[in-house]
Design an enzyme around this catalytic site. Structure first.
Site, PDB file in Angstrom:
ATOM      1  N   GLU A  30       0.896  -1.254   0.028  1.00 61.23           N
ATOM      2  CA  GLU A  30      -0.017   0.062  -0.196  1.00 61.23           C
ATOM      3  C   GLU A  30       0.752   1.090  -0.074  1.00 61.23           C
ATOM      4  OE1 GLU A  30       0.373  -2.148   2.383  1.00 61.23           O
ATOM      5  OE2 GLU A  30       0.533  -1.306   4.440  1.00 61.23           O
ATOM      6  N   LYS A  31       2.212   1.096   0.341  1.00 60.50           N
ATOM      7  CA  LYS A  31       3.039   2.287   0.205  1.00 60.50           C
ATOM      8  C   LYS A  31       3.559   2.505  -1.060  1.00 60.50           C
ATOM      9  CE  LYS A  31       4.736   1.471   5.122  1.00 60.50           C
ATOM     10  NZ  LYS A  31       4.285   0.542   5.219  1.00 60.50           N
ATOM     11  N   CYS A  73      16.370  -6.350   1.647  1.00 60.21           N
ATOM     12  CA  CYS A  73      16.544  -7.628   2.675  1.00 60.21           C
ATOM     13  C   CYS A  73      17.666  -8.299   2.428  1.00 60.21           C
ATOM     14  CB  CYS A  73      15.363  -8.609   2.190  1.00 60.21           C
ATOM     15  SG  CYS A  73      15.607  -9.199   0.703  1.00 60.21           S
TER      16      CYS A  73
END
Ligand code: NAD
Length: 515
Positions: free
Chosen positions: A194-195, A299
């Site tokens: 959603e960002k 990551c």
């Protein structure tokens, strides 16, 4: 096309009137959600509202899953060569529009334009790989397992699959998921972060332009509610997740309790061990690039360096090099690192740095109070280096996900290995040395899924798989590579007999054997 505003997105304007709303994609049509709840997508360098992303309603979610279910029978029966050709066209269109994609990523996510190109390119390579799906999903055949009997296995698609994405690679991670899934013959429901949902929407437009039939790829936006609907839905057969451990373990438990396959790539705390015989220049460059690239929001970013033997001269040089990095709006051509994703992320990063200092670590370089002229509102954190870090400190135990490098010391290689192996995460680890013997020992004893030798943490190319382990992964079949194809297919084993049946051999009720 719907996303024409993306094309002009190079110039984010303070919009008069409403910011554009990001559409869902249901059954081949981009549709504005009927939801009255929206989240602002914010440019992290400027705080401008780029767009608004809807919290998809339960009815819209259901419609997306139904569209995927309806599209499945004819898509799975579409020749694999045709499905490959769609990917072949798709990769060409991604190349055509790579600048537009990168621009959107920098605007919504903040990373530098050059890094955003890399984000798209690493995903593009998965699409290229999917172009060889006919070979990748070949079955196996053993003739004459018994007299006149042959057995073969075939890999078949599962049905409707779903993917849930994190914010840090808005193009690469959706492309880890749906190209492999759909080329295997599945249909897909994608839930972007959603960002930064824009890249997913552009990619979906390109996939449809490439000839992906209506309903094969669907997009629903939102957060926890739509994710839980994905976990619970009886039509969805498999869920791919990439993101934090909190969300990932919840999704793994909830979706697998519904009988779904789940692959869940989660958080990390990647270590590098530096031996005294390491090549100085190349090692320093690698540490700086992997520690601070993408503002540490990968990551596979490097979070911890363990120096074996003396560390002072290494640290001095590290600080010197880190100081030369330019922090700026990712759109600026000279930017080395852009902002972090949100004000909350910046606060959290600064809090963890402070907790390190409070716990006794020494701050060698402080990026907390940086201001970038012209972008005073941006969520910028400059390169930060802490040393004398101990494994019981909060800054060590938590994934920081910012441009912060922690330095530790060990008296021996064995002690360094022990530090790394004790960490709960197992995404990646690397060793810098000129000793083949040490490298081999490292490869054997290190408990991490992705190992670099004189390479900072390497993300494998798509003919291998992304193989995080320990707390960094839950599931059995990793993303992309052979494991990815296995994840998106199930095996059917067929045994058939063709022979002139000799009459009157009688009926035997004993277990058939091949003797
Ligand atoms: P996140 O977990 O906050 O969000 C990921 C997705 O999960 C989003 O789509 C979000 O809407 C959803 N979500 C968030 N909280 C949820 C909840 N409680 N219940 C259900 N759904 C929820 O992760 P993020 O901040 O977007 O991404 C950063 C994290 O992702 C880091 O931990 C990073 O290490 C990890 N990551 C891992 C890999 C990997 O391959 N191992 C790759 C990229 C990122």
């Amino acid at each position: 096309s719907w996303s024409s505003w993306f094309s002009t997105a190079a110039v984010p304007s303070t919009r008069h009137g409403q910011p554009p709303r990001v559409p869902n994609l249901i059954g081949g049509t981009f549709v504005d959600s009927k939801s009255s709840s929206f989240i602002d997508v914010i440019n992290p360098a400027t705080q401008e509202v780029v767009s608004q992303v809807p919290l998809t309603t339960p009815e819209e979610f259901k419609a997306a899953v139904s569209a995927a279910k309806e599209a499945f029978p004819s898509w799975r029966n579409t020749p694999v060569t045709t499905r490959q050709r769609v990917m072949l066209k798709f990769q060409e269109l991604i190349r055509r529009d790579i600048d537009k994609l990168a621009m959107n990523i920098t605007m919504e996510q903040g990373k530098t334009l050059k890094d955003a190109h890399g984000d798209v390119f690493r995903g593009l390579e998965v699409v290229e790989h999917a172009c060889g799906m006919a070979t990748l999903q070949m079955g196996e055949y053993v003739p004459n397992v018994s007299s006149g009997i042959d057995t073969y296995s075939i890999r078949e698609p599962l049905g409707v699959c779903a993917g849930i994405c994190p914010f840090n690679f808005p193009a690469m991670i959706p492309l880890w998921m749906f190209p492999v899934a759909v080329t295997c013959g599945n249909t897909f429901v994608l839930k972007p972060s959603e960002k930064d949902p824009g890249a997913s929407v552009i990619l979906a437009e390109l996939a449809m332009e490439a000839g992906l039939p209506d309903g094969v790829l669907n997009i629903v936006h939102g957060t926890t509610d739509v994710v839980n609907s994905i976990c619970d839905d009886e039509e969805i057969r498999a869920v791919s997740f990439v993101g934090s451990n909190t969300a990932g373990m919840h999704i793994y438990a909830r979706a697998s309790s519904m009988g779904k396959r789940v692959q869940s790539n989660m958080g990390a705390k990647n270590h590098a061990i530096v031996l005294p015989d390491a090549s100085i220049d190349a090692t320093l460059n690698a540490l700086v690039a992997a520690g601070f690239g993408a503002a540490g929001q990968r990551c596979m970013a490097l979070s911890v360096v363990v120096f074996v033997g003396g560390s002072k001269s290494w640290e001095d040089k590290l600080v010197e090099r880190a100081k030369t990095l330019k922090v700026n709006n990712g759109m600026a051509p000279d930017a080395d690192l852009g902002p972090v994703i949100s004000k909350q992320a910046k606060e959290r990063i600064c809090k963890l740095i402070q907790s390190g200092i409070d716990d006794g670590a020494r701050l060698l370089l402080d990026g907390r109070n940086i201001t970038v002229p012209g972008y005073e509102q941006g969520n910028f954190v400059g390169p930060t280096i802490l040393t004398d870090v101990q494994s019981n400190m909060e800054c060590y135990k938590e994934e920081i996900f910012g441009p912060v490098l922690l330095c530790m010391r060990a008296d021996s290689f064995e002690e360094a290995l022990e530090i790394v192996n004790k960490n709960k995460y197992g995404n990646g680890a690397s060793l810098f040395t000129s000793s083949g013997v040490a490298a081999r020992k490292f490869q054997t004893e290190i408990e991490a899924g992705q190992v670099g030798i004189n390479v900072p943490i390497p993300v494998p190319l798509p003919f291998f798989s992304f193989t995080g382990s320990k707390a960094s992964f839950a599931g059995d079949l990793n993303f992309y590579g052979k494991a990815g194809v296995n994840f998106f297919t199930q095996i059917k084993t067929v045994t058939q007999q063709w022979k002139d049946l000799p009459g009157g051999s009688g009926v035997s009720l004993a277990m058939p054997t091949s003797q």
